[in-house]
Design a protein around this motif. Structure first.
Motif, PDB file in Angstrom:
ATOM      1  N   ALA A  40       0.832  -1.203   0.000  1.00 36.12           N
ATOM      2  CA  ALA A  40       0.000   0.000   0.000  1.00 36.12           C
ATOM      3  C   ALA A  40       0.868   1.255   0.000  1.00 36.12           C
ATOM      4  O   ALA A  40       0.594   2.224  -0.724  1.00 36.12           O
ATOM      5  N   GLY A  41       1.944   1.231   0.801  1.00 36.53           N
ATOM      6  CA  GLY A  41       2.853   2.371   0.826  1.00 36.53           C
ATOM      7  C   GLY A  41       3.528   2.573  -0.512  1.00 36.53           C
ATOM      8  O   GLY A  41       3.686   3.707  -0.984  1.00 36.53           O
ATOM      9  N   GLY A  42       3.938   1.455  -1.138  1.00 35.56           N
ATOM     10  CA  GLY A  42       4.560   1.540  -2.454  1.00 35.56           C
ATOM     11  C   GLY A  42       3.607   2.073  -3.502  1.00 35.56           C
ATOM     12  O   GLY A  42       3.997   2.840  -4.389  1.00 35.56           O
ATOM     13  N   PHE A  43       2.352   1.675  -3.396  1.00 37.45           N
ATOM     14  CA  PHE A  43       1.340   2.159  -4.341  1.00 37.45           C
ATOM     15  C   PHE A  43       1.157   3.669  -4.232  1.00 37.45           C
ATOM     16  O   PHE A  43       1.112   4.385  -5.242  1.00 37.45           O
ATOM     17  N   LEU A  44       1.059   4.168  -2.997  1.00 37.54           N
ATOM     18  CA  LEU A  44       0.880   5.607  -2.806  1.00 37.54           C
ATOM     19  C   LEU A  44       2.109   6.379  -3.287  1.00 37.54           C
ATOM     20  O   LEU A  44       1.980   7.463  -3.881  1.00 37.54           O
ATOM     21  N   TYR A  45       3.293   5.817  -3.054  1.00 31.48           N
ATOM     22  CA  TYR A  45       4.518   6.457  -3.542  1.00 31.48           C
ATOM     23  C   TYR A  45       4.539   6.475  -5.068  1.00 31.48           C
ATOM     24  O   TYR A  45       4.908   7.483  -5.686  1.00 31.48           O
ATOM     25  N   PHE A  46       4.137   5.356  -5.676  1.00 28.76           N
ATOM     26  CA  PHE A  46       4.084   5.270  -7.139  1.00 28.76           C
ATOM     27  C   PHE A  46       3.119   6.303  -7.706  1.00 28.76           C
ATOM     28  O   PHE A  46       3.444   7.025  -8.654  1.00 28.76           O
ATOM     29  N   ALA A  47       1.926   6.387  -7.122  1.00 35.94           N
ATOM     30  CA  ALA A  47       0.926   7.336  -7.606  1.00 35.94           C
ATOM     31  C   ALA A  47       1.428   8.763  -7.489  1.00 35.94           C
ATOM     32  O   ALA A  47       1.244   9.584  -8.400  1.00 35.94           O
ATOM     33  N   ASP A  48       2.080   9.085  -6.364  1.00 35.23           N
ATOM     34  CA  ASP A  48       2.605  10.433  -6.177  1.00 35.23           C
ATOM     35  C   ASP A  48       3.733  10.724  -7.166  1.00 35.23           C
ATOM     36  O   ASP A  48       3.832  11.834  -7.702  1.00 35.23           O
ATOM     37  N   SER A  49       4.566   9.710  -7.432  1.00 29.62           N
ATOM     38  CA  SER A  49       5.696   9.888  -8.348  1.00 29.62           C
ATOM     39  C   SER A  49       5.223  10.162  -9.767  1.00 29.62           C
ATOM     40  O   SER A  49       5.716  11.073 -10.434  1.00 29.62           O
ATOM     41  N   VAL A  50       4.267   9.367 -10.251  1.00 31.34           N
ATOM     42  CA  VAL A  50       3.813   9.559 -11.631  1.00 31.34           C
ATOM     43  C   VAL A  50       3.009  10.858 -11.762  1.00 31.34           C
ATOM     44  O   VAL A  50       3.025  11.496 -12.815  1.00 31.34           O
ATOM     45  N   ALA A  51       2.319  11.253 -10.686  1.00 32.63           N
ATOM     46  CA  ALA A  51       1.584  12.515 -10.734  1.00 32.63           C
ATOM     47  C   ALA A  51       2.531  13.702 -10.816  1.00 32.63           C
ATOM     48  O   ALA A  51       2.164  14.771 -11.318  1.00 32.63           O
ATOM     49  N   SER A  52       3.771  13.511 -10.332  1.00 31.29           N
ATOM     50  CA  SER A  52       4.764  14.586 -10.332  1.00 31.29           C
ATOM     51  C   SER A  52       5.588  14.640 -11.609  1.00 31.29           C
ATOM     52  O   SER A  52       6.352  15.587 -11.804  1.00 31.29           O
ATOM     53  N   LEU A  53       5.469  13.645 -12.467  1.00 29.92           N
ATOM     54  CA  LEU A  53       6.256  13.621 -13.700  1.00 29.92           C
ATOM     55  C   LEU A  53       5.867  14.787 -14.605  1.00 29.92           C
ATOM     56  O   LEU A  53       4.686  15.075 -14.787  1.00 29.92           O
ATOM     57  N   GLN A  54       6.875  15.427 -15.167  1.00 32.11           N
ATOM     58  CA  GLN A  54       6.646  16.530 -16.088  1.00 32.11           C
ATOM     59  C   GLN A  54       7.543  16.359 -17.312  1.00 32.11           C
ATOM     60  O   GLN A  54       8.659  15.850 -17.203  1.00 32.11           O
ATOM     61  N   PRO A  55       7.072  16.785 -18.483  1.00 28.86           N
ATOM     62  CA  PRO A  55       7.915  16.698 -19.683  1.00 28.86           C
ATOM     63  C   PRO A  55       9.135  17.603 -19.564  1.00 28.86           C
ATOM     64  O   PRO A  55       9.086  18.645 -18.904  1.00 28.86           O
ATOM     65  N   PRO A  56      10.267  17.230 -20.175  1.00 31.72           N
ATOM     66  CA  PRO A  56      11.437  18.103 -20.166  1.00 31.72           C
ATOM     67  C   PRO A  56      11.160  19.392 -20.919  1.00 31.72           C
ATOM     68  O   PRO A  56      10.363  19.420 -21.860  1.00 31.72           O
ATOM     69  N   ALA A  57      11.826  20.464 -20.497  1.00 28.54           N
ATOM     70  CA  ALA A  57      11.573  21.780 -21.085  1.00 28.54           C
ATOM     71  C   ALA A  57      12.006  21.860 -22.550  1.00 28.54           C
ATOM     72  O   ALA A  57      11.298  22.439 -23.382  1.00 28.54           O
ATOM     73  N   ASN A  58      13.156  21.282 -22.860  1.00 30.36           N
ATOM     74  CA  ASN A  58      13.681  21.335 -24.233  1.00 30.36           C
ATOM     75  C   ASN A  58      14.056  19.923 -24.697  1.00 30.36           C
ATOM     76  O   ASN A  58      15.241  19.575 -24.759  1.00 30.36           O
TER      77      ASN A  58
END
Length: 226
Positions: A40-58
Motif C-alpha cells: 500500500a505504501g509503495g502504491f501511494l509512492y508510485f501514484a505520487d511519483s507519476v503525478a509529479s512527472l513533467q515533460p522536459p523543457a527542451n
C-alpha cells in the motif's frame, strides 16, 4: 508441578501441536499485514511519483517513440516531431487494422511528414512488445538516444522494459500528463484508482521478473506471442 507434567503424553503432544499452529497462524497474519502495508505504501509512492512527472523543457533526441494507447499520446509525439525534438518517429503497437493514413488524418498532419519521417509499428501486443519492436527499429536506424512518449502512469514500466531490451540506449521520458492525477481527491475516483492500481501491479510483476532474470514473452505478433 506444571500443567504439562500432569498430562498424558498424547494429550501433551496434541496441546503442543495446537499451540504451534496458533503461533504459525499469528506469524502468518503479521507477515501478510506487513506485506500489505509495504504494498500500500509503495502504491501511494508510485501514484505520487507519476503525478509529479513533467515533460522536459527542451526535449531532444535522435528519434521519438510513442507507445500507443490513445490519440493524445500520438498527437503529442507528432507535435514533437514537427518541432524537431527527433529526426524520426515510431508509433509502436498500432492495431493491425489501423492504417498510417487514418493516424495521419486523426493528427491532422501532412502526408509529406508521415511519408518521410513516421514509421508505423503493428507488431507489438503489449509493453514488452513495444520494447522489442522499438529495439528492432533502433538497431535498423542506429539511433543512440530516444524520446519516449506515453502516459505518465505508464512511463515507469515502459522505461523498465525499454532499457531491458535496449541497455545501451539513452531514453528520455516525455510523459503525457493525466490531469486526473493532479487532483488531490483522485483516490475517490474509482476509474482512476483502478487504472493506477492495475499499472502498479504490472510494474511490480515486471520489477520482480527483472530482478530474477526470468524469461519473458516477446510480445510481438511476428513471434506468435512466444
Amino acid at each position: 508441578m506444571s500443567d504439562d507434567e500432569g498430562m498424558p503424553r498424547k494429550a501433551l503432544r496434541t496441546r503442543r501441536r495446537v499451540s504451534f499452529r496458533r503461533r504459525l497462524l499469528r506469524l502468518t497474519f503479521y507477515v501478510l499485514l506487513l506485506v500489505a502495508g509495504i504494498y500500500a505504501g509503495g502504491f501511494l509512492y508510485f501514484a505520487d511519483s507519476v503525478a509529479s512527472l513533467q515533460p522536459p523543457a527542451n526535449p531532444k533526441a535522435d528519434a521519438i517513440v510513442v507507445l500507443t494507447g490513445g490519440f493524445q499520446r500520438i498527437d503529442q509525439a507528432v507535435e514533437l516531431l514537427k518541432t524537431g525534438a527527433g529526426r524520426r518517429l515510431l508509433i509502436s503497437g498500432v492495431n493491425p487494422s489501423t492504417t498510417g493514413g487514418q493516424i495521419r488524418r486523426n493528427t491532422q498532419s501532412s502526408a509529406d511528414l508521415f511519408k518521410c519521417c513516421v514509421d508505423i509499428g503493428h507488431d507489438a501486443m503489449d509493453t514488452i512488445g513495444n520494447a522489442n519492436e522499438t529495439a528492432n527499429w533502433i538497431r535498423n536506424n542506429k539511433y543512440r538516444s530516444i524520446l519516449v512518449v506515453t502516459n505518465n502512469y505508464h512511463m515507469p514500466r515502459s522505461l523498465l522494459e525499454l532499457r531491458r531490451a535496449n541497455p545501451d540506449i539513452e531514453f528520455t521520458a516525455y510523459p503525457v500528463v493525466n490531469s486526473d492525477l493532479k487532483s488531490a481527491n483522485w483516490l475517490t475516483n474509482p476509474m482512476v484508482w483502478k487504472t493506477i492500481l492495475s499499472e502498479y501491479a504490472k510494474l511490480t510483476i515486471a520489477s520482480v521478473r527483472e530482478a530474477l532474470g526470468a524469461h519473458r514473452a516477446s510480445g510481438l505478433r511476428t513471434d506468435g506471442g512466444e
